[in-house]
Design a protein around this motif. Structure first.
Motif, PDB file in Angstrom:
ATOM      1  N   HIS A 193       4.043 -51.269 -37.095  1.00 43.51           N
ATOM      2  CA  HIS A 193       2.926 -50.457 -37.363  1.00 43.51           C
ATOM      3  C   HIS A 193       2.325 -50.339 -36.036  1.00 43.51           C
ATOM      4  N   PRO A 194       2.807 -49.072 -35.360  1.00 42.66           N
ATOM      5  CA  PRO A 194       2.208 -49.106 -33.839  1.00 42.66           C
ATOM      6  C   PRO A 194       0.679 -48.677 -33.786  1.00 42.66           C
ATOM      7  N   ASP A 195       0.142 -48.871 -32.836  1.00 41.48           N
ATOM      8  CA  ASP A 195      -1.499 -48.733 -32.713  1.00 41.48           C
ATOM      9  C   ASP A 195      -2.306 -49.465 -34.020  1.00 41.48           C
ATOM     10  N   ALA A 196      -1.717 -50.433 -34.329  1.00 40.29           N
ATOM     11  CA  ALA A 196      -2.315 -51.163 -35.614  1.00 40.29           C
ATOM     12  C   ALA A 196      -3.849 -51.223 -35.565  1.00 40.29           C
ATOM     13  N   VAL A 197      -4.132 -52.018 -34.421  1.00 35.79           N
ATOM     14  CA  VAL A 197      -5.320 -52.553 -34.045  1.00 35.79           C
ATOM     15  C   VAL A 197      -5.686 -52.399 -32.767  1.00 35.79           C
ATOM     16  N   ARG A 198      -7.116 -51.765 -32.069  1.00 36.57           N
ATOM     17  CA  ARG A 198      -7.243 -51.796 -30.844  1.00 36.57           C
ATOM     18  C   ARG A 198      -8.482 -52.657 -30.367  1.00 36.57           C
ATOM     19  N   ASP A 199      -8.473 -53.178 -29.337  1.00 42.49           N
ATOM     20  CA  ASP A 199      -9.368 -54.216 -28.633  1.00 42.49           C
ATOM     21  C   ASP A 199     -10.520 -53.537 -28.454  1.00 42.49           C
ATOM     22  N   ASP A 200     -11.709 -54.196 -27.759  1.00 41.67           N
ATOM     23  CA  ASP A 200     -12.886 -53.707 -27.424  1.00 41.67           C
ATOM     24  C   ASP A 200     -12.880 -52.740 -26.337  1.00 41.67           C
ATOM     25  N   GLY A 201     -11.580 -52.883 -25.436  1.00 35.47           N
ATOM     26  CA  GLY A 201     -11.340 -51.887 -24.443  1.00 35.47           C
ATOM     27  C   GLY A 201     -10.526 -50.800 -24.734  1.00 35.47           C
ATOM     28  N   GLY A 202     -10.134 -50.709 -26.254  1.00 29.38           N
ATOM     29  CA  GLY A 202      -9.434 -49.334 -26.639  1.00 29.38           C
ATOM     30  C   GLY A 202      -7.976 -49.712 -26.458  1.00 29.38           C
ATOM     31  N   GLU A 203      -7.484 -50.772 -26.003  1.00 25.97           N
ATOM     32  CA  GLU A 203      -6.178 -51.212 -25.938  1.00 25.97           C
ATOM     33  C   GLU A 203      -5.486 -51.347 -27.210  1.00 25.97           C
ATOM     34  N   ALA A 204      -4.311 -50.822 -27.418  1.00 33.33           N
ATOM     35  CA  ALA A 204      -3.695 -50.897 -28.959  1.00 33.33           C
ATOM     36  C   ALA A 204      -2.764 -52.010 -28.998  1.00 33.33           C
ATOM     37  N   ALA A 205      -2.644 -52.629 -30.241  1.00 34.75           N
ATOM     38  CA  ALA A 205      -1.724 -53.482 -30.379  1.00 34.75           C
ATOM     39  C   ALA A 205      -0.775 -53.114 -31.697  1.00 34.75           C
ATOM     40  N   ALA A 206       0.530 -53.451 -31.471  1.00 34.63           N
ATOM     41  CA  ALA A 206       1.322 -53.019 -32.530  1.00 34.63           C
ATOM     42  C   ALA A 206       1.501 -54.113 -33.523  1.00 34.63           C
ATOM     43  N   PHE A 207       1.735 -54.063 -34.770  1.00 32.95           N
ATOM     44  CA  PHE A 207       1.896 -55.033 -35.656  1.00 32.95           C
ATOM     45  C   PHE A 207       3.340 -54.902 -36.307  1.00 32.95           C
ATOM     46  N   TYR A 208       3.689 -56.054 -36.728  1.00 37.63           N
ATOM     47  CA  TYR A 208       5.043 -56.060 -37.685  1.00 37.63           C
ATOM     48  C   TYR A 208       4.560 -56.241 -39.060  1.00 37.63           C
ATOM     49  N   THR A 209       5.158 -55.568 -40.004  1.00 37.43           N
ATOM     50  CA  THR A 209       4.816 -55.837 -41.473  1.00 37.43           C
ATOM     51  C   THR A 209       6.203 -56.689 -42.032  1.00 37.43           C
ATOM     52  N   ALA A 210       5.861 -57.488 -42.920  1.00 32.21           N
ATOM     53  CA  ALA A 210       6.708 -58.405 -43.367  1.00 32.21           C
ATOM     54  C   ALA A 210       6.654 -58.590 -44.857  1.00 32.21           C
ATOM     55  N   CYS A 211       7.644 -59.262 -45.442  1.00 28.94           N
ATOM     56  CA  CYS A 211       7.694 -59.260 -47.041  1.00 28.94           C
ATOM     57  C   CYS A 211       8.310 -60.693 -47.341  1.00 28.94           C
ATOM     58  N   SER A 212       7.818 -61.422 -48.178  1.00 21.93           N
ATOM     59  CA  SER A 212       8.528 -62.473 -48.678  1.00 21.93           C
ATOM     60  C   SER A 212       8.717 -61.989 -50.228  1.00 21.93           C
ATOM     61  N   PHE A 213      10.111 -62.186 -50.692  1.00 14.17           N
ATOM     62  CA  PHE A 213      10.615 -61.512 -51.649  1.00 14.17           C
ATOM     63  C   PHE A 213      10.664 -62.775 -52.890  1.00 14.17           C
ATOM     64  N   LEU A 214      10.027 -62.842 -53.921  1.00 11.62           N
ATOM     65  CA  LEU A 214       9.556 -63.973 -54.673  1.00 11.62           C
ATOM     66  C   LEU A 214      10.580 -63.395 -55.832  1.00 11.62           C
ATOM     67  N   SER A 215      11.446 -62.609 -55.842  1.00 13.61           N
ATOM     68  CA  SER A 215      12.380 -62.115 -56.909  1.00 13.61           C
ATOM     69  C   SER A 215      13.625 -61.579 -55.938  1.00 13.61           C
ATOM     70  N   ASP A 216      14.852 -61.901 -56.459  1.00 17.45           N
ATOM     71  CA  ASP A 216      16.113 -61.684 -55.854  1.00 17.45           C
ATOM     72  C   ASP A 216      16.495 -60.295 -56.085  1.00 17.45           C
TER      73      ASP A 216
END
Length: 224
Positions: A193-216
């Motif tokens: 997820h690019p540009d997911a969060v921006r700090d106070d200075g407006g710098e963007a931070a990207a996030f990974y999205t992840a899953c734990s699959f509790l079913s096969d």
């Protein structure tokens, strides 16, 4: 006129409901809250030296939750959507309202709250098999001491008990320690997820999205 009046009435009610939901989302970074849990779980660490208690947080935990939330937002800002100033501005009444919504879980050591995790189930029937966690935070002095493991074990067990098949989270790409922790517990990266969060200075931070699959039933290949 009667039909028009009724339509306007229901529109106003829906708008008010959405406003209340959005208010809670802004505080805890949620979508829809999971069903309120009422179980208490006593959990040993892998080393067996410390006993932690996992349970849903309630309005009675508001003061210690706010204090811990403030510490987390200050020490690990990319792990939280709210800034330390925004957390500090929260009234205790607002914190009680958030916790009463049922979307927060805590881990305790000797009755002291040392970590917490948002836990929410998606409510529409087509996505009710999915849940989401976050933020996930443990006090610095309890990191590496089994508290995070106990908190995650409690969330995973509760999700399975509730019939959730897919548990999701987001984590900053530069938070390598958290990523390693989640992957050791079965979470798999499947997107960015690019540009997911921006700090106070407006710098963007990207996030990974992840899953734990509790079913096969469906386990896609992770992406790196």
């Amino acid at each position: 006129m009667f039909i028009s009046g009724m339509i306007n009435f229901f529109r106003q009610q829906a708008t008010a409901a959405l406003s209340r939901i959005s208010d809670i989302k802004a505080l805890i970074g949620s979508y829809d809250c999971a069903d309120k849990g009422n179980q208490y779980r006593n959990l040993d660490t892998a080393e067996g030296h410390t006993m932690y208690t996992y349970r849903p947080l309630t309005a009675d935990d508001a003061s210690c939750w706010k204090e811990l939330y403030t510490i987390g937002a200050q020490d690990f800002p990319l792990g939280f959507l709210m800034t330390p100033a925004e957390v500090d501005d929260l009234s205790l009444e607002k914190c009680r309202s958030v916790l009463d919504a049922g979307g927060m879980r805590g881990v305790f050591s000797h009755d002291a709250l040392v970590g917490f995790c948002g836990f929410r189930r998606f409510m529409p029937s087509r996505v009710r098999h999915r849940g989401e966690i976050g933020p996930f935070f443990v006090k610095r002095e309890f990191q590496g001491a089994g508290a995070a493991q106990a908190l995650m074990a409690g969330v995973l067990a509760e999700a399975k008990d509730a019939g959730i098949k897919q548990l999701e989270l987001g984590v900053a790409q530069q938070n390598h320690r958290a990523i390693a922790f989640y992957e050791r517990r079965g979470f798999k990266r499947y997107g960015e997820h690019p540009d997911a969060v921006r700090d106070d200075g407006g710098e963007a931070a990207a996030f990974y999205t992840a899953c734990s699959f509790l079913s096969d039933r469906f386990v896609p290949h992770s992406r790196r």
